[in-house]
Design a protein around this motif. Structure first.
Motif, short mmCIF file in Angstrom:
data_model
loop_
_atom_site.label_atom_id
_atom_site.label_comp_id
_atom_site.label_asym_id
_atom_site.label_seq_id
_atom_site.Cartn_x
_atom_site.Cartn_y
_atom_site.Cartn_z
N UNK A 64 0.84 -1.19 0.00
CA UNK A 64 0.00 0.00 0.00
C UNK A 64 0.88 1.25 0.00
N UNK A 65 0.25 2.41 -0.28
CA UNK A 65 1.01 3.64 -0.47
C UNK A 65 0.71 4.65 0.63
N UNK A 66 1.74 5.22 1.24
CA UNK A 66 1.51 6.25 2.26
C UNK A 66 1.07 7.56 1.62
N UNK A 67 0.45 8.40 2.41
CA UNK A 67 -0.07 9.68 1.91
C UNK A 67 1.03 10.52 1.28
N UNK A 68 2.24 10.45 1.80
CA UNK A 68 3.32 11.26 1.26
C UNK A 68 3.63 10.87 -0.18
N UNK A 69 3.49 9.60 -0.51
CA UNK A 69 3.70 9.13 -1.89
C UNK A 69 2.55 9.59 -2.78
N UNK A 70 1.33 9.44 -2.29
CA UNK A 70 0.15 9.87 -3.05
C UNK A 70 0.23 11.36 -3.34
N UNK A 71 0.62 12.15 -2.33
CA UNK A 71 0.73 13.60 -2.51
C UNK A 71 1.83 13.96 -3.50
N UNK A 94 16.66 13.08 -11.62
CA UNK A 94 18.04 12.67 -11.35
C UNK A 94 18.35 12.68 -9.85
N UNK A 95 17.69 13.55 -9.10
CA UNK A 95 17.83 13.50 -7.64
C UNK A 95 17.31 12.17 -7.12
N UNK A 96 16.19 11.71 -7.69
CA UNK A 96 15.63 10.41 -7.29
C UNK A 96 16.61 9.29 -7.63
N UNK A 97 17.24 9.36 -8.78
CA UNK A 97 18.23 8.34 -9.14
C UNK A 97 19.36 8.32 -8.10
N UNK A 120 7.63 -1.45 -2.55
CA UNK A 120 8.23 -0.68 -1.44
C UNK A 120 7.54 0.66 -1.28
N UNK A 121 6.21 0.60 -1.36
CA UNK A 121 5.36 1.78 -1.12
C UNK A 121 5.43 2.81 -2.24
N UNK A 173 6.62 8.55 -11.86
CA UNK A 173 6.93 7.34 -11.10
C UNK A 173 8.35 7.30 -10.61
N UNK A 174 9.29 7.68 -11.48
CA UNK A 174 10.69 7.67 -11.09
C UNK A 174 10.98 8.64 -9.96
N UNK A 175 10.39 9.83 -10.06
CA UNK A 175 10.58 10.83 -9.01
C UNK A 175 9.99 10.35 -7.69
N UNK A 176 8.77 9.82 -7.77
CA UNK A 176 8.05 9.43 -6.54
C UNK A 176 8.62 8.14 -5.95
N UNK A 177 9.29 7.33 -6.75
CA UNK A 177 9.99 6.18 -6.18
C UNK A 177 11.04 6.65 -5.17
N UNK A 178 11.68 7.77 -5.46
CA UNK A 178 12.61 8.36 -4.50
C UNK A 178 11.91 8.77 -3.22
N UNK A 179 10.69 9.30 -3.35
CA UNK A 179 9.90 9.66 -2.17
C UNK A 179 9.58 8.43 -1.33
N UNK A 180 9.23 7.34 -2.01
CA UNK A 180 8.90 6.10 -1.29
C UNK A 180 10.10 5.55 -0.54
N UNK A 181 11.27 5.60 -1.17
CA UNK A 181 12.49 5.12 -0.52
C UNK A 181 12.81 5.99 0.70
N UNK A 182 12.60 7.30 0.55
CA UNK A 182 12.79 8.19 1.71
C UNK A 182 11.88 7.78 2.85
#
Length: 404
Positions: A33-40, A69-72, A225-226, A280-289
């Motif tokens: 499932x996805x946390x609100x921070x990822x959805x936002x 690139x920051x997410x990468x 991973x969210x 998706x690539x950008x927000x994957x970084x948010x999920x890892x955070x």
């Protein structure tokens, strides 16, 4: 220790009802499932910086490129890759495996061997079968035992100078077995073989250190991973990525194009043809955070307790058998109840708000090994609770009564 109520409040879907009952979500092995921070973060991208990347001089394009690139870089740090250009964005684990398998078509020849394990998901079997059919190489299988563990003595015997690549999952999606991948990596390198690790089921539970592991390739999906669906990472050692040919042709992955000849871009763009899933690539970084903020030590402790408690409670049910009893195991329990098809139980407990997976879990060879059509699979995440396990156990008992 986790503040489980705070954690659960981060996930809006966990407060909803299914069929009039509070949702108990135990299908985390399929997707988290996805946390609100990822959805936002998804909304924020489309509301504020939506633009194509790497191609524009205008402000939005620059902002989107920087965020991508920051997410990468976040993902590089998360897996401890040596270089950011060793981290390729993909649509998921399957995409990453196919990219590598396709590249090895230019390397393999008849008589060469590819080693896969008996514990693999179909996505880490079929691409290698296709590769062997194309090249004349031979697919060899590392066998498993009744506990759902790979037999390392057999692995040692299978390895030879014919072995060109070994491909194995870090953790089994169907059984939860944690494979001894560091040993397997070192042994593969002793015979000069490359090795790919399917980390799809591992990254929700632990942080892989690809330099410490010394794997040649490591793949995983973001949605486990969210993060968003349609995202993933292929890590590859720089030398290997330079050696492999591009997987797809198109924009972004080129340096210069004429009708006579095309030269390819440097890493990572050589393997990232076309407009990617930028959001998706950008927000994957948010999920890892988010996952790192929760803390993988905390995640492992919570899931260890859930696995132990869930195993104990389920074994109280008469006629219930667990498949996958490896010494090293993560928070996945696959089980059946004697005389009842898993699909029937899964359907009934869904009416009680409980989401589990039923079937072969895209791992038919494992089911064939145990001579069963499939299992029920309860896969726990750090936001699950022991109380939810109690609800599931009572629901299964009701289903058992109805179906007996």
């Amino acid at each position: 220790m986790l503040d489980i109520n705070k954690i659960r409040s981060d996930f809006p879907i966990l407060s909803q009802k299914v069929n009039g009952k509070p949702l108990v979500y135990f299908d985390n092995g399929a997707t988290s499932q996805k946390p609100q921070v990822v959805i936002d973060a998804i909304s924020k991208y489309y509301q504020e910086i939506n633009a194509n990347i790497h191609r524009g001089v205008h402000t939005l394009s620059q902002l989107a490129t920087d965020a991508y690139e920051i997410s990468r870089g976040k993902l590089q740090n998360h897996i401890n890759a040596k270089f950011a250009h060793e981290v390729l964005f993909t649509s998921g684990t399957t995409h990453g495996i196919n990219l590598v398998a396709n590249g090895f078509a230019s390397i393999l020849k008849p008589g060469d061997e590819v080693l896969v394990s008996a514990l693999e998901h179909h996505s880490n079997i079929v691409p290698w079968q296709m590769l062997c059919e194309k090249t004349g190489a031979t697919l060899r299988v590392i066998p498993m035992n009744e506990n759902g563990e790979l037999i390392m003595s057999e692995y040692d015997t299978l390895l030879s100078d014919k072995t060109k690549i070994v491909t194995v999952n870090h953790i089994s999606n169907a059984l939860g077995t944690v494979n001894p991948i560091k040993y397997m990596i070192d042994k593969a390198h002793e015979v000069g073989a490359a090795i790919l690790i399917d980390g799809a089921q591992a990254v929700p539970h632990l942080k892989p250190d690809v330099q410490e592991l010394d794997c040649d390739f490591y793949v995983f999906s973001g949605h486990k991973i969210c993060g968003p669906t349609g995202t993933g990472i292929l890590y590859g050692k720089e030398a290997w990525l330079n050696k492999l040919p591009p997987y797809q042709g198109g924009g972004e992955m080129i340096k210069e194009v004429t009708f006579e000849k095309t030269t390819y871009a440097e890493l990572p763009h050589k393997f990232e043809a076309g407009t990617p899933n930028i959001a998706g690539g950008i927000v994957l970084g948010t999920a890892v955070d988010y996952m790192n903020e929760v803390g993988f030590d905390n995640i492992q402790q919570q899931e260890k307790e859930l696995l132990e408690y869930g195993t104990k409670r389920l074994l109280e049910i008469e006629g219930l058998k667990i498949f996958g009893t490896a010494k090293e195991k993560t928070s996945v329990i696959s089980f059946n109840i004697e005389g009842i098809h898993p699909y029937d139980i899964g359907t009934i407990i869904d009416k009680l708000g409980i989401a589990v997976r039923t079937g072969h879990h895209c791992a038919q060879p494992i089911m064939d090994f145990f001579k069963i059509p499939g299992t029920l699979r309860a896969s726990f995440a750090f936001y699950n609770t022991k109380e939810e396990i109690d609800v599931m156990v009572e629901a299964i008992k009701k289903a058992q009564l109805m179906l007996s």
